[in-house]
Enzyme design. Structure first.
Site, PDB file in Angstrom:
ATOM      1  N   SER A 131       0.853  -1.184   0.000  1.00 58.23           N
ATOM      2  CA  SER A 131       0.000   0.000   0.000  1.00 58.23           C
ATOM      3  C   SER A 131       0.889   1.233   0.000  1.00 58.23           C
ATOM      4  O   SER A 131       2.066   1.160   0.360  1.00 58.23           O
ATOM      5  CB  SER A 131      -0.876  -0.006   1.263  1.00 58.23           C
ATOM      6  OG  SER A 131      -1.507   1.242   1.464  1.00 58.23           O
ATOM      7  N   TYR A 144      -1.972   0.170  10.925  1.00 56.17           N
ATOM      8  CA  TYR A 144      -1.924  -0.299   9.542  1.00 56.17           C
ATOM      9  C   TYR A 144      -0.621   0.110   8.857  1.00 56.17           C
ATOM     10  O   TYR A 144       0.015  -0.711   8.184  1.00 56.17           O
ATOM     11  CB  TYR A 144      -3.121   0.261   8.773  1.00 56.17           C
ATOM     12  CG  TYR A 144      -3.197  -0.196   7.336  1.00 56.17           C
ATOM     13  CD1 TYR A 144      -3.345  -1.539   7.020  1.00 56.17           C
ATOM     14  CD2 TYR A 144      -3.141   0.724   6.289  1.00 56.17           C
ATOM     15  CE1 TYR A 144      -3.427  -1.958   5.697  1.00 56.17           C
ATOM     16  CE2 TYR A 144      -3.234   0.317   4.976  1.00 56.17           C
ATOM     17  CZ  TYR A 144      -3.382  -1.025   4.677  1.00 56.17           C
ATOM     18  OH  TYR A 144      -3.456  -1.435   3.366  1.00 56.17           O
TER      19      TYR A 144
END
Length: 243
Positions: A131, A144
C-alpha cells in the site's frame, strides 16, 4: 500443454479476485486461497482454477494450503487489511495484532513455505500487494502503516536474498482502491466506508490486477521492483482532491 500455476491469497473478493481472474485469462492455472471457501469455489469454477481454504494467520492452515499446491510459478501475496483508525493514545492491541498477523506474518508464512517451489519452477515471481501506507505514515493509522511498512521491508529484503535465484520480486503499492477494504476497516459500516471515496474516482480492483498481470508477464530478465499506483485525484495517503 500444462498451464503454469499462480497462487493468489485473499482471492475471495476485491484485488485478489480480480487478480485471479486476470491471471487465468493470461494462461495460468490459479490456486485461490482465502477463508471464505464458498466464494472461492464460485470464482475458481469461473476461471477453471482450484479453491483451497486459507487463513494466513494460522500456521496450520497455511501448511495445509501449501500441501495442496503441487508447483508454483507465481505467488501473489494479497491477503491483508486494516482495522480501525485509532490514534496511538487509544490503540486497540487486538486490532494491531490482527493487522500484523495478517499483513506481515501471513506474508512470511506463505512466501517461506512456497519459496522452494517457486525456485524449482525455474522462473518464479513473488508479487506482494502492500500500500502507499508502506512508505507513508498518517494520523490515526499507525497500526496499519506500521504493518505495511514491515510487510514491505520483508518483501524488499527478498530482492537481495534471492539474487542469483530464478525468482523475480515485485511490490505493488496501491493508493485508494474501492473494494470492501474500508467496509472491513470500519467494522461493516458501509456508510462510513462510502464517504472515503466520495467525490473521487478511485482505482478499481481490475486496475491493480492489470498492473500485476503486466509485471508477471514481462520477459524473465525484467524485474519491476516497485510499482506505486494511485488515482489521478490522490497525491498522497491523505491528500485527495474531491469534486
Amino acid at each position: 500443454m500444462t498451464r503454469p500455476i499462480a497462487v493468489v491469497t485473499g482471492a475471495s473478493a476485491g484485488i485478489g479476485e480480480a487478480t485471479a481472474r486476470r491471471l487465468a485469462a493470461e494462461g495460468f492455472h490459479v490456486v485461490l486461497g482465502a477463508r471464505r471457501l464458498d466464494l472461492l469455489k464460485t470464482i475458481a469454477d469461473d476461471v477453471d482454477g482450484t479453491a483451497v481454504e486459507l487463513d494466513v494467520t494460522s500456521a496450520e492452515s497455511v501448511s495445509a494450503f501449501l500441501d495442496a499446491v503441487p508447483s508454483a510459478r507465481v505467488l501473489v501475496n494479497n491477503a491483508g487489511g486494516a482495522r480501525g483508525l485509532d490514534p496511538v493514545a487509544s490503540a486497540d492491541e487486538d486490532d494491531w495484532r490482527w493487522m500484523w498477523e495478517t499483513n506481515v506474518l501471513g506474508t512470511l508464512r506463505v512466501t517461506k513455505g512456497l519459496l522452494p517451489k517457486l525456485i524449482e519452477s525455474g522462473d518464479g515471481h513473488i508479487v506482494t500487494v502492500t500500500s502507499v501506507a508502506a512508505y507513508e505514515a498518517y494520523d490515526n493509522g499507525s497500526g496499519y502503516t506500521s504493518a505495511k511498512h514491515a510487510q514491505s521491508a520483508l518483501h524488499r529484503t527478498l530482492r537481495g536474498e534471492l539474487l542469483g535465484q530464478p525468482v523475480r520480486i515485485t511490490e505493488v503499492l496501491p493508493g485508494m482502491v474501492e473494494t470492501d477494504f474500508s467496509v472491513n476497516r470500519f467494522g461493516g459500516d458501509a456508510e462510513r466506508a462510502a464517504a472515503v471515496y466520495a467525490g473521487v474516482e478511485p482505482l478499481t480492483a481490475d486496475d491493480v490486477a492489470d498492473v500485476i498481470a503486466f509485471a508477471v508477464t514481462r520477459p524473465s530478465h525484467v524485474n519491476l521492483d516497485q510499482i506505486v499506483m494511485k488515482p489521478r485525484a490522490q497525491a498522497s495517503a491523505t491528500r485527495v482532491h474531491r469534486s
